[in-house]
Write an enzyme that holds these catalytic residues in place. Sequence first.
Site, PDB file in Angstrom:
ATOM      1  CG  HIS A  75       0.727  -4.357   5.066  1.00 52.59           C
ATOM      2  ND1 HIS A  75      -0.202  -4.029   4.106  1.00 52.59           N
ATOM      3  CD2 HIS A  75       1.311  -5.505   4.632  1.00 52.59           C
ATOM      4  CE1 HIS A  75      -0.185  -4.926   3.143  1.00 52.59           C
ATOM      5  NE2 HIS A  75       0.728  -5.837   3.444  1.00 52.59           N
ATOM      6  CD  GLU A  96      -1.132  -4.015   9.282  1.00 56.82           C
ATOM      7  OE1 GLU A  96      -0.851  -2.798   9.282  1.00 56.82           O
ATOM      8  OE2 GLU A  96      -1.745  -4.584   8.353  1.00 56.82           O
ATOM      9  CD  GLU A 105      -0.721   0.183   4.785  1.00 56.74           C
ATOM     10  OE1 GLU A 105      -0.090  -0.888   4.771  1.00 56.74           O
ATOM     11  OE2 GLU A 105      -1.966   0.244   4.787  1.00 56.74           O
ATOM     12  CG  HIS A 164      -1.930  -1.115   1.183  1.00 57.60           C
ATOM     13  ND1 HIS A 164      -2.298  -1.830   2.303  1.00 57.60           N
ATOM     14  CD2 HIS A 164      -2.632  -1.647   0.147  1.00 57.60           C
ATOM     15  CE1 HIS A 164      -3.197  -2.741   1.964  1.00 57.60           C
ATOM     16  NE2 HIS A 164      -3.406  -2.652   0.657  1.00 57.60           N
TER      17      HIS A 164
END
Length: 654
Positions: free
Chosen positions: A387, A479, A245, A242
């Site tokens: 991410h 994440e 990110e 993404h």
Amino acid sequence: MKLEALLLLLLWTPRCWCAPPQTCHSGEELLATAACTELNLGYCNDLDYSRTIFPNILGHQSRVEAESGAEYLLLSVIHGLLNRECSPEIRLVGCSVLAPPCQDNKMVKPCHSTCEVLRKDCSHAFEAIEMAWPYFLDCDRFFASDQEGCFDPLAGLKAKQELALASLSPVEPSTIIQFTYTSNSQMYSLLKRTAAKCSHISHVYSIGRSTEGRDLLVIEFTNKPGQHELLEPEIKLVGNMHGNEVLGRQLLIYLAQYLCSEYNLGNQRIQTIINSTRIHILASMNPDGYELASSEVEDNNEQDLHNQEGHLLNGWTNGRSNAQNIDLNRNFPDLTSVFYRNRRSRHYRTDHIPIPDGYWFGKVAPETYAVMKWIRSLPFVQSASLHGGELVVSYPFDFSRHSQEERMFSPTPDEQAFKQLARTYADAHATMSNNDTERCGASFYRNRGIINGALWYSFAGGMSDFNYLHTNCMEITVELGCDKFPPEAELYPEWKRNKEALLSFLESVHRGIKGEVKDTAGNGIKGATVSVRGIRKDVTTAEDGDYWRLLNPGTYILTATAKGYSKVSKRVHLPHRMNKAGRVDFVLVKEPVEPDLDDHLFPTVDSWDRFDPYNQFERYSAGDEDIGRQEKPWWWNYFSQSGISAPTWLLRNV
């Protein structure tokens, strides 16, 4: 930009050895009348010698002519053009051509070997600004060999650098990394420069291009770059899927520099990792999205919002998708639904599931396509996709086993191995698994920083599920924090929080079992299947018959099979304190192949080997109106407008 255009125009125009309207003379005639003179070129006055000679190597008759040439102009601005890369090396070598040293009224040319090393180390910097290598640094044309007698224009600089290194205190950091954000061109340049610096253990390669034509550039680290070594596991790290990110992208750029530098400095841990593992790092899977996200931040910074957080500046969504507005982590084939639908049927395999034909009639992003080809082309064992937006590690399945359930625990057959893989990263991270309920990611503290993906939130078409169900590779999603675009001041603290976790994850690929599946003649069997009793997920052997299987400590029964060969089973015990993969080899005996009804009713091998079978992806790269550059058949509009997938037998005639 006007200056760069002028330089390009001047520099690549062929030059005569002398300026009109004079008559051109041979180089020997010019040198016969030459004499040593004081070196007095402004940008070349810090050389290791004080006397030069005219005409110079390029045929400039005087200092004035040399200073008015395009070559000298380039040397005056090279520092800025190359973003301080290869400086002052390029300038010093360029000066050795414009103002070579003079001894006894004779010119001494710079060494060909010095020029070759410089070109190898710095050509990427010119590529990054789409500029050709300067003609006056042509190693074969303007430089001399050692046998001819030459000098090294960088000898003095090297001596100063060695002296500076010798004066460093042992407690000072050995690896120096600039913790700033990098543009796409700077990222490409850094990765290429890192690979050039460590060419004995690293090289870069492109797996394809983004929608807007940017390279999807991978840097590889191993003791034999560019080739798969028998029994050496392959691991990949993917960042910036993404575009907004961005922390993962930066961490992977820093990791590449760190691995290169520390290997050269003799760090035993890093050398062990690189000498026993093949590491592939794709820092940015979505460079187009990053371009948009970073421009949004820059635009807002110009409006006196310097104190705002990055994620507030880009609204959390700008740049998330690619340039086609496709979310890349929803764009992979949905094999999880196929798995759920067929898992109770003995006729269907639940691993290496083929890509459904209908997938190719949706919109496949070029980034997705490139990564799928990459995943299929190498025998990856494990992977991590980095991410941002939370602080947790999630693992497959990401799509719920009941499509209507937004949050439902949906384990894979390798649930325990995935949990261990996720825990490896979370436990090594500075804060991800602690009990602080006030921190980012505090909602996951009861699980110590890990969670099943579908239990967190369910979505189809994710990259991690595709890796697991289509190949041998086991991928987790990391994440990295609540701020998707953190302030630049946070980059170094984030590196410190994640460095050990990244290294531990690389080391964790050496667990479970590995081995070879061979025939009685000692030849490796490609595509043989290695299964573990009680875990309905098989792995297949690579080109040379080697395989890897991630397993937690315990006792297992392994079975190796291949079409046309006997079946062999072995009982294996993996102790808890084992810090490397156990070796389990199989030798299979050839036997007659009996016809199997399932081979005809439920073919699997052919559909696995077929990738983009009708070349449908070309229709999106060339334009929706063109199907593989062929004329549409009369029935095409009906199926394309109705949204119904055309029958396979009909498509084969396209």
